[in-house]
Design an enzyme around this catalytic site. Structure first.
Site, PDB file in Angstrom:
ATOM      1  N   ASP A 130      -2.708   1.174   7.082  1.00 12.36           N
ATOM      2  CA  ASP A 130      -1.816   0.900   5.898  1.00 12.36           C
ATOM      3  C   ASP A 130      -1.391  -0.697   5.918  1.00 12.36           C
ATOM      4  O   ASP A 130      -1.250  -1.069   4.775  1.00 12.36           O
ATOM      5  CB  ASP A 130      -0.689   1.747   5.788  1.00 12.36           C
ATOM      6  CG  ASP A 130      -0.975   3.356   6.160  1.00 12.36           C
ATOM      7  OD1 ASP A 130      -1.079   4.098   4.994  1.00 12.36           O
ATOM      8  OD2 ASP A 130      -1.148   3.548   7.341  1.00 12.36           O
ATOM      9  N   GLU A 141      -1.373  -1.182  -4.645  1.00 12.95           N
ATOM     10  CA  GLU A 141      -2.754  -0.512  -4.810  1.00 12.95           C
ATOM     11  C   GLU A 141      -2.523   0.718  -6.092  1.00 12.95           C
ATOM     12  O   GLU A 141      -1.799   1.334  -6.026  1.00 12.95           O
ATOM     13  CB  GLU A 141      -3.013   0.516  -3.755  1.00 12.95           C
ATOM     14  CG  GLU A 141      -4.247   1.046  -3.491  1.00 12.95           C
ATOM     15  CD  GLU A 141      -4.956   1.589  -2.406  1.00 12.95           C
ATOM     16  OE1 GLU A 141      -4.770   0.959  -1.452  1.00 12.95           O
ATOM     17  OE2 GLU A 141      -4.876   2.782  -2.172  1.00 12.95           O
ATOM     18  N   ASP A 189       0.962  -1.165  -0.068  1.00 11.38           N
ATOM     19  CA  ASP A 189       0.039   0.229   0.128  1.00 11.38           C
ATOM     20  C   ASP A 189       1.016   1.382  -0.202  1.00 11.38           C
ATOM     21  O   ASP A 189       1.401   1.600   1.066  1.00 11.38           O
ATOM     22  CB  ASP A 189      -0.971   0.144   1.216  1.00 11.38           C
ATOM     23  CG  ASP A 189      -1.750   1.102   1.114  1.00 11.38           C
ATOM     24  OD1 ASP A 189      -2.212   1.556   0.197  1.00 11.38           O
ATOM     25  OD2 ASP A 189      -2.131   1.613   2.328  1.00 11.38           O
TER      26      ASP A 189
END
Lengths: 182, 182
Positions: A141, A68, A7
């Site tokens: 996260d 992501e 992420d």
């Protein structure tokens, strides 16, 4: 298969390694957050993230990396740093020739909670349930990185089954060639 | 001093090397555009840019690198790729310990044309005039990279003179220590 979920972020970059396959229990191998200080120049922070990600790839040797997908419409105060960090994540993985997949936040939410509009805590709760953890990985996260890895295994599995089905469907045509006229 | 200017972009990444110092004629050493194909995955395109920039740093050994500062408010269709490419540019330079400066498009326009709102052709025209070229480097990304390098030399020179002035002003205080009371 073993997947590293990333992420991307400049201040906090979530990293999580999950192992398993579709239809079997998944296992969390490790999860953490790479942090860089806002006091440092951006270039130095990106180098720190690059080194951190390289160290994770060295240690866990994943079969694939899931990152992501970042959109311009996201929160604009941090979006540039996030985009730059995502660029580093892609390069670090591509340099090693690893398969890379980009998943959108709503694809990840849909994969782990069943709803593309699920709230952050719901994603964390499902990550914990799927991996049989006492609590969601923290901060968010970290949970998001793990959710990306889970998404990749499940979606990758579906794609692999589709490919296998397509291959199977085309096989009889080759083993039993069609006869023309006569 | 020798400066590599980088105008980051995923499809076209401008690179230009300029040598010189404030108050003396500047010289264009080389200028080009690194191109990547939109047919390739983003990760692979970023690796191509990384390799290209590394090759330029190897060949021209600049003393500093000037990169265009990217803003979220820029054209949103290409902004993510531009931000990712800028992240790669920063990392490639920072890994070598090179001084890096970020200049905004209006700082660059103001430095080479005198107006922060100058149009692209005006920037190109001034780049050609400053470097005594028959025509502006083409495409615009190449001109912009060269303009970044020029800006860096001129602004860096001003900063260096400021630093020298500050140092000179503080010197007497050190050589003639102030006496207290008595």
């Amino acid at each position: 298969m073993r997947v590293l979920g990333i992420d991307p972020g400049l201040t906090r970059c979530g990293v999580g390694v999950v192992e398993g396959s579709v239809g079997r229990p998944l296992t969390l191998i490790d999860v953490n957050v790479l942090r860089t200080s806002a006091d440092q120049p951006v270039a130095q922070r990106l180098v720190t993230i690059e080194k951190g990600l390289d160290a994770w790839l060295d240690e866990f040797e994943p079969d694939a990396v899931a990152v992501e997908r970042v959109f311009a419409r996201s929160d604009s105060s941090t979006i540039m740093g996030t985009a730059q960090a995502s660029g580093i994540a892609l390069v670090v993985a591509a340099r090693r020739g690893l398969p890379i997949a980009l998943h959108t936040p709503s694809e990840v939410k849909a994969a782990v909670t069943g709803s593309g509009r699920a709230a952050k805590p719901q994603v964390g709760a499902m990550v914990a349930r799927i991996l049989r953890l006492d609590a969601p990985p923290s901060p968010a996260d970290a949970s998001d990185a793990v959710a990306l890895a889970i998404t990749h295994i499940w979606r990758g599995g579906a794609q692999a089954r589709l490919d296998a089905a397509v291959a199977a469907a085309s096989r009889p045509a080759r083993t039993t060639p069609m006869r023309t006229g006569r």
